[in-house]
Design an enzyme around this catalytic site. Structure first.
Site, PDB file in Angstrom:
ATOM      1  N   LYS A  64       5.326   5.914  -1.136  1.00  0.00           N
ATOM      2  CA  LYS A  64       4.504   5.263  -0.127  1.00  0.00           C
ATOM      3  C   LYS A  64       4.147   6.272   0.966  1.00  0.00           C
ATOM      4  CE  LYS A  64       4.555   0.931  -1.629  1.00  0.00           C
ATOM      5  NZ  LYS A  64       3.331   0.167  -1.951  1.00  0.00           N
ATOM      6  N   ASP A  68       0.939   6.009  -3.103  1.00  0.00           N
ATOM      7  CA  ASP A  68       0.334   4.744  -2.724  1.00  0.00           C
ATOM      8  C   ASP A  68       0.119   4.758  -1.225  1.00  0.00           C
ATOM      9  OD1 ASP A  68      -0.585   2.206  -2.403  1.00  0.00           O
ATOM     10  OD2 ASP A  68       1.171   1.190  -3.225  1.00  0.00           O
ATOM     11  N   GLU A 120      -2.978   5.558  -5.389  1.00  0.00           N
ATOM     12  CA  GLU A 120      -3.434   4.179  -5.198  1.00  0.00           C
ATOM     13  C   GLU A 120      -4.055   3.984  -3.822  1.00  0.00           C
ATOM     14  OE1 GLU A 120      -1.154   0.653  -6.413  1.00  0.00           O
ATOM     15  OE2 GLU A 120       0.356   2.053  -7.176  1.00  0.00           O
ATOM     16  N   ASP A 142      -6.443  -0.778  -5.768  1.00  0.00           N
ATOM     17  CA  ASP A 142      -5.471  -1.867  -5.719  1.00  0.00           C
ATOM     18  C   ASP A 142      -6.023  -3.000  -4.870  1.00  0.00           C
ATOM     19  OD1 ASP A 142      -3.325  -3.572  -5.570  1.00  0.00           O
ATOM     20  OD2 ASP A 142      -1.925  -2.134  -4.733  1.00  0.00           O
ATOM     21  N   LYS A 157      -2.810  -7.192 -10.437  1.00  0.00           N
ATOM     22  CA  LYS A 157      -1.657  -7.926  -9.922  1.00  0.00           C
ATOM     23  C   LYS A 157      -1.954  -9.412 -10.044  1.00  0.00           C
ATOM     24  CE  LYS A 157      -0.097  -4.352  -6.681  1.00  0.00           C
ATOM     25  NZ  LYS A 157       0.096  -3.979  -5.256  1.00  0.00           N
TER      26      LYS A 157
END
Length: 363
Positions: free
Chosen positions: A162, A190, A218, A243, A267
């Site tokens: 992250k 991400d 991402e 995403d 997702k």
């Protein structure tokens, strides 16, 4: 086979370590659990986490949508006709994709159980095991490096880092992580919408010039900034994954049509469940695109459904389903085996294989 009852409740699962991104920090995984029972005795399980920053939903809005709107329309209906049930679910209210996903998952679970087959087989899969990455939460560089090393010691060969919000600090984070884990481990980034387009291009090219070996990145920019996403994708040395920009089938088509990203992250909570995921996969096949199957911070019930999808389609080349592994205890019985490492071992039980959930505070 008709729907006899709906029950919703909340399940709280403490995390091993706080889950931190560029937009939030949490210590407990929260899931709204849905239990649907039919008049034949079959029970279907579904779940949805409240992720207000992404889908706009809270515990209250999810349970309210299910109990006040969805359940009254589906109670007594013939859930043996899966498509008809899903049509009712899709048409009964706008948005509320996580609430819809929880019910969609439970309906697919009933579908599989009524036929005596795992959902992966009904989707055309062979039940192959899958490999997930594990998330390293945003933190100080030294702590992130320690967390990454611990993940590798647990057997993970793919780690998702992250980043976002502070470019110079992001660079230090990656430096510390690569110094401790080396370059045999696949590293994903991400950014959770944490960069501006020009910043993203600059830092990603700096990372490439430094020798950072990044598998994919991402959502580097704000979700609504499709032009910015396309700008980054065209100039990035690493593949870009949409995403938050890809919420549903239409978004996937729009992104793939103009190549605003190299891949999209499916997702269930964004696209409304298994049927929405299958629609995005059909688009990916038409465009010859690969996809990632991921999740919000989700427990085993919805992660099981996502695992069945990931196991069933060859265009799924990346998996990010580490939610169950981030929890300190397992409260869901049955379903795929989320080992303490990267491999998710698929179950051969009917439906998604979920047989019960303990610790739920029922409404």
């Amino acid at each position: 086979m008709r729907i006899k009852s709906f029950n919703t409740g909340v399940l709280l699962s403490p995390l091993r370590t706080p889950f931190k991104t560029a937009v939030r920090s949490v210590n407990v995984l929260t899931d709204v659990i849905v239990r649907i029972e039919t008049d034949s005795g079959i029970v279907g399980w579904g779940s949805a986490p409240p992720t207000a920053k992404v889908t706009g939903e809270t515990v209250g809005s999810i349970t309210g949508a299910i109990n006040e709107v969805i359940a009254p329309q589906l109670l007594g209906s013939d859930c043996g006709d899966l498509e008809a049930s899903l049509d009712i679910l899709d048409g009964v209210l706008l948005h509320n994709t996580s609430a819809k996903a929880a019910v969609d998952i439970a309906l697919h679970d009933i579908w599989g159980k009524s036929l005596g087959l795992p959902v992966w087989r009904l989707l055309g899969g062979a039940g192959k095991n899958i490999i997930s990455d594990v998330t390293i939460s945003i933190n100080n560089p030294e702590i992130m490096a320690e967390d990454a090393f611990a993940a590798v010691k647990r057997g993970f060969s793919i780690i998702k880092i992250k980043v976002g919000g502070n470019i110079s600090l992001d660079f230090k984070r990656l430096s510390e992580i690569f110094n401790i884990v080396g370059h045999d481990v696949k590293v994903r980034l991400d950014a959770n919408q944490g960069w501006k387009p020009n910043e993203a291009v600059r830092i990603l090219n700096e990372m490439a010039a430094t020798g950072f070996d990044i598998e994919l990145v991402e959502q580097p920019v704000k979700s609504a900034d499709i032009d910015g996403l396309r700008f980054v994708t065209a100039r990035s040395p690493f593949p870009i994954v949409a995403d938050e920009s890809c919420q549903n089938f239409k978004d996937a088509i729009d992104i793939m049509r103009i190549h605003a990203a190299d891949m999209v992250n499916i997702k269930l909570m964004k696209c409304g469940g298994v049927r929405g995921a299958r629609q995005i996969i059909s688009a990916a096949k038409a465009f010859g695109s690969e996809v990632m199957v991921g999740a919000m911070l989700e427990g085993k019930v919805s992660a099981a459904a996502a695992a069945h999808i990931a196991s069933s389609f060859n265009c799924v080349t990346s998996v990010d389903l580490d939610g169950p592994n981030l929890c300190t205890e397992h409260l869901v019985s049955g379903g795929p085996n989320f080992t303490d490492g990267p491999e998710i071992c698929m179950n051969s039980d009917a439906g998604f294989g979920i047989t019960g959930v303990s610790g739920v505070v029922w409404d």
